[in-house]
Design an enzyme around this catalytic site. Structure first.
Site, PDB file in Angstrom:
ATOM      1  N   GLU A  47       1.000  -1.265   0.021  1.00  0.00           N
ATOM      2  CA  GLU A  47       0.153   0.008   0.079  1.00  0.00           C
ATOM      3  C   GLU A  47       0.968   1.445   0.132  1.00  0.00           C
ATOM      4  O   GLU A  47       1.864   1.407   0.847  1.00  0.00           O
ATOM      5  CB  GLU A  47      -1.115  -0.158   1.173  1.00  0.00           C
TER       6      GLU A  47
ATOM      7  N   GLU B 120      -2.564  11.281   3.224  1.00  0.00           N
ATOM      8  CA  GLU B 120      -3.524  11.040   4.280  1.00  0.00           C
ATOM      9  C   GLU B 120      -3.565  12.334   5.249  1.00  0.00           C
ATOM     10  O   GLU B 120      -2.748  12.643   5.119  1.00  0.00           O
ATOM     11  CB  GLU B 120      -3.566   9.777   5.158  1.00  0.00           C
TER      12      GLU B 120
END
Lengths: 278, 623
Positions: free
Chosen positions: A157, A162
């Site tokens: 990932e 974020e």
């Protein structure tokens, strides 16, 4: 972004004092700094057609997944225009506070899985963030799961961006793989100097090549992750498969905590474009 | 610590302003003039007073509360030290001051916040701290209220509600803080400066604390748009709300023919109709609005005529009111009534209740002793249309000698007002003799006045709620008669030549104590402890040519008073007079036909019977 039930805030701090990372950051002000090197565009969505996102580019993830998409997230993802819509040349993902299918919030999540996947390249998006406690927008990628034969975190990932709505000046860039996932992910945070991510558009990108991933915000390269940063004995899973793009706006969940009384809804994550270069 | 009095000689400041203006006008427009702007120095106090900074403590505060401390500091060489006094400190009740730029002010437009580091000797809550107080207009004041500080250095941010306004701000810092639980303490402020943080966002101005308020009003009414704040989201994700002066806002009335609003948020109602007052701050629509429905012209309730010394007032502009806790307790959960003492029409304060089912006015701190009062007065105007079955109960509630609610010593009395006397759109005044309120057993601890309509009558205006006593003796003379002497046969008056030889105290075996007393220099007949009392005319009078008998009478305590005329025989006939005389002297003209079969050609005596202490004057027949 998946299965982070054990996420600990402390881990962000733990990973923030890599000497090499600081060195790169200090280079960023130099005129000789090269933020990006890959200039040939291979895929893009400029969000010029009003309506639903282009079905040739995007799939919807609908519902709550398992256990709030593995993170105790509170929202129900829909494909309704009130949660996701292209207008004014932008993609709007809107998190709403409403009772829907047993959830108290709705929002949207789109992926390019099966539509566009690529190994290596420069992936960037220009985004204006929502704000407020408990909002968790993300621009990220997952590795191909070989028709379900490989599972997370082995698939890899790459979190290009974020953001916590309660930390409006900070973005986080991370990788997850076997032995360095969830709370043990390789992460670095970047604080926007004298500005915020919810008041204007900023570019969030990576440049990913053999055994390296460079992270940048606007014209500032703030991190490079290479296999040397991994814990001893763990595997670099980013040289052997294609990855697809994910954009979503989560509400609540382990990474941000729940919204509170001061969190204002609706909240919008506005994406000007997503571009991929090689 | 709610009231801070700014005592300061304004003249210095005014002079400074004047000089600046004059200099500005003197110069021609030139490149040089463009450069002549106010200092944009961001420093207020880093390690000492910044250029132009002056300390001005508030009047009544501890003047020496502030000092420069070189021992305790966040960084550098010194900090600002503030010593909050203990309760009872003879040098001042609280600490508070402004710090002003006396070089004419600063241009702070390129900054977005005032920041500082602060710590205290104990955890404490500073009442108010901010900037924009200049002992002038305080036009761009902005403050944090109830700032929690601790014993460790902490940085705080006071966002500037709209930096573009601060082109010449002299109020760089101010604070006000009182003792905490009676005790003083010390806090320090360091690195006090304006900064461009760039991380303040999501401005959310509010008026009326964000509430959409709707209110009925009248022409001439004035209201103020208050509850003004600006809120920013800070870098740490927390919202910081700043109490914000009206000068930052632009107010708008949607219907200027109904109401106008000035720069300070003062609204004046000038016409009939509906308008909505809204505001913006730096172009952003403030949350909250004030919708005003003007019902047109307004007639105030009659001004009370009682002497203030005889009144205990709950609500009236004519008197100093007793301490009242509230004019609407908003009693949960069943009360629907809205409104309170918040109507001001041309300076006349009025209580307005809407959506009335019940509502209470409470005054327990202290309770009110009405035992010395004789009457209760209230003016009520019903606004809505009434059905004949509608009612409005006014309940007086006394909590008894235990001075607390509950227990067998509580008592109350109710006035049930109905459309028989109440009138839609008109003031009706009620004067109720307290002795008739027999269920109100206690009168020493009156605590509440409650209105109950059970939603039959829903909209009322109330004014002039007070208790009063009628003095046992009149304080003014009876009205001076105006009838020409030729039309008068006078029995007892300073204004006329009286019938000669009358005996005002014949011995008829009465218990009454009769005398003549001067009231404001006017000779007045006094019958104390009346049971009956005769008045023997000096001679038989033929009054058949007259039409009336006039009497001025006064009694605060009589409940029965009759006047009789007597002719030879004797033939007598009485006329009952209304007592007591709650509004002062009563003047009455009684047609002589009321006294038939008395022989009006041969009236020889007058007689009074009843009770109480009676004052009489100007007893005469006239035509």
């Amino acid at each position: 972004m998946n299965f982070r039930n054990q996420f600990k805030l402390k881990s962000l701090l733990v990973y923030s004092f890599f000497g090499g990372l600081l060195a790169i950051n200090s280079c960023s002000n130099s005129e000789s700094q090269t933020v990006t090197t890959m200039k040939t565009m291979v895929w893009a969505d400029e969000f010029t057609e009003d309506g639903t996102p282009n079905a040739a580019n995007w799939n919807f993830d609908i519902g709550t997944g398992q256990n709030g998409w593995g993170n105790n997230e509170l929202q129900y993802y829909t494909d309704r225009p009130e949660n996701i819509e292209v207008k004014n040349g932008m993609l709007y993902i809107t998190a709403k506070k409403e009772t829907f299918q047993g959830s108290n919030y709705t929002s949207a999540k789109i992926t390019t899985k099966g539509l566009f996947e690529q190994k290596y390249g420069r992936f960037e998006a220009k985004i204006k963030m929502p704000w407020g406690q408990g909002l968790w927008p993300a621009f990220w990628m997952l590795g191909d799961d070989s028709n379900g034969t490989v599972s997370w975190p082995a698939i890899g990932e790459i979190d290009i961006m974020e953001y916590r709505g309660q930390q409006p000046t900070i973005t986080h860039g991370s990788i997850h793989g076997p032995g360095y996932s969830g709370g043990e992910a390789i992460t670095k945070s970047y604080t926007l100097p004298n500005d915020r991510f919810d008041t204007g558009f900023h570019i969030f990108g990576i440049e990913w090549g053999p055994s390296y991933i460079n992270y940048y915000v606007d014209d500032v390269l703030y991190n490079q992750i290479t296999p040397s940063k991994l814990p001893a004995g763990t595997e670099w899973v980013f040289n052997n498969k294609q990855f697809y793009i994910i954009i979503n706006l989560a509400v609540g969940g382990s990474f941000v905590g729940s919204p509170n009384a001061e969190t204002e809804f609706p909240q919008e994550m506005i994406i000007d474009y997503v571009r991929v270069y090689k | 610590m709610k009231t801070i009095k700014n005592k300061f000689l304004k003249s210095t400041y005014t002079l400074a302003l004047l000089l600046v203006v004059v200099i500005g006008c003197d110069r021609e427009i030139s490149n040089e003039a463009v450069l002549t702007t106010f200092s944009n120095n961001p420093a207020v106090f880093l390690d000492g007073f910044s250029s132009g900074l002056q300390y001005y403590p508030f009047g009544g505060s501890k003047l020496e509360a502030f000092s420069v401390d070189t021992q305790t500091k966040y960084q550098g060489t010194s900090s600002m030290r503030f010593d909050v006094p203990n309760v009872g400190d003879p040098t001042g009740a609280y600490a508070g001051a402004i710090f002003r730029d006396d070089n004419g002010g600063r241009n702070l437009t390129k900054y977005d916040a005032l920041t500082f580091w602060i710590k205290a000797t104990k955890s404490a809550t500073i009442n108010e701290i901010g900037f924009g107080q200049d002992f002038g207009e305080n036009k761009y004041q902005a403050s944090l209220q109830n700032l929690r500080v601790s014993t460790g250095w902490t940085k705080f941010t006071i966002p500037i509600p709209d930096p573009s306004k601060l082109i010449k701000e002299s109020g760089l810092f101010w604070y006000a803080e009182g003792p905490e639980n009676g005790d003083g303490y010390t806090f320090w402020v360091d690195e006090l400066q304006f900064e461009k943080l760039g991380t303040l966002a999501q401005p959310r101005p509010k008026i009326l604390n964000g509430v959409d308020k709707v209110e009925q009003t009248f022409i001439g009414s004035k209201v103020v748009v208050n509850g003004l704040t600006q809120t920013f989201n800070l870098e740490n994700g927390l919202n910081q709300t700043v109490v914000t002066a009206p000068g930052y806002f632009e107010f708008t009335s949607s219907n200027p023919s109904v109401a106008s609003v000035d720069d300070l948020g003062n609204v004046t109602i000038t016409g009939t109709g509906t308008t909505k007052i809204t505001a913006t701050l730096n172009g952003i629509e403030a949350k909250g609005s004030y919708t005003l429905e003007s019902l047109g012209d307004f007639t105030p309730a009659p001004t009370p005529t009682q002497s203030a010394s005889n009144v205990l007032s709950i609500f009236s502009d004519a008197f100093v009111n007793q301490p009242v806790e509230y004019y609407n307790g908003y009693w949960a959960p069943f009360q629907t009534t809205q409104g309170q003492d918040d109507i001001n029409i041309n300076g006349d304060n009025i209580i307005k209740y809407s959506q009335l089912n019940f509502v209470g006015i409470q005054f327990t701190q202290p309770t009110i002793n009405i035992s010395d009062m004789s009457h209760f007065h209230i003016d009520i105007q019903v606004k809505d249309q009434m059905q004949s079955s509608d009612y409005l109960i006014v309940r007086l509630f006394d909590i008894g000698s235990d001075n607390s609610f509950g227990g067998s010593d509580d008592s109350s009395a109710e006035l049930r007002l109905t459309p028989t006397t109440l009138s839609t759109g008109n003031w009706v005044g009620y004067d109720i003799a307290l002795r008739n309120l027999t269920t109100l057993r206690g009168k020493n601890n009156l605590a509440q006045i409650v209105f109950v309509s059970d939603a039959t009558i829903t909209d009322i205006l109330v004014d002039n709620i007070y208790f009063y006593k009628v003095p046992t003796a009149p304080t003014v003379a009876a009205p001076i008669p105006t009838k020409p002497a030729a039309d008068v046969i006078s029995v007892f008056s300073d204004a006329y030549t009286n019938i000669a030889g009358s005996d005002f105290n014949p011995n008829w075996g009465q218990a009454t104590v009769a005398s003549q007393v001067p009231i404001a220099g006017n000779n007045t007949l006094k019958y104390a402890g009346l049971n009956y009392q005769g008045l023997q005319l000096g001679s038989s009078q033929n009054v058949s040519g007259m039409t009336h008998i006039h009497i001025d009478y006064y009694s605060a305590n009589s409940t029965s008073l009759n006047l009789s005329l007597i002719s030879s025989g004797p033939v007598e006939k009485l006329k009952a007079l209304t007592v007591p005389t709650s509004a002062g002297w009563s003047s009455i003209d009684i047609p002589l036909s009321n006294f038939l079969p008395v022989n009006l050609s041969d009236v020889i005596q007058l007689k009074f019977d009843g009770n109480g202490d009676i004052y009489l004057d100007n007893i005469y027949f006239f035509k």
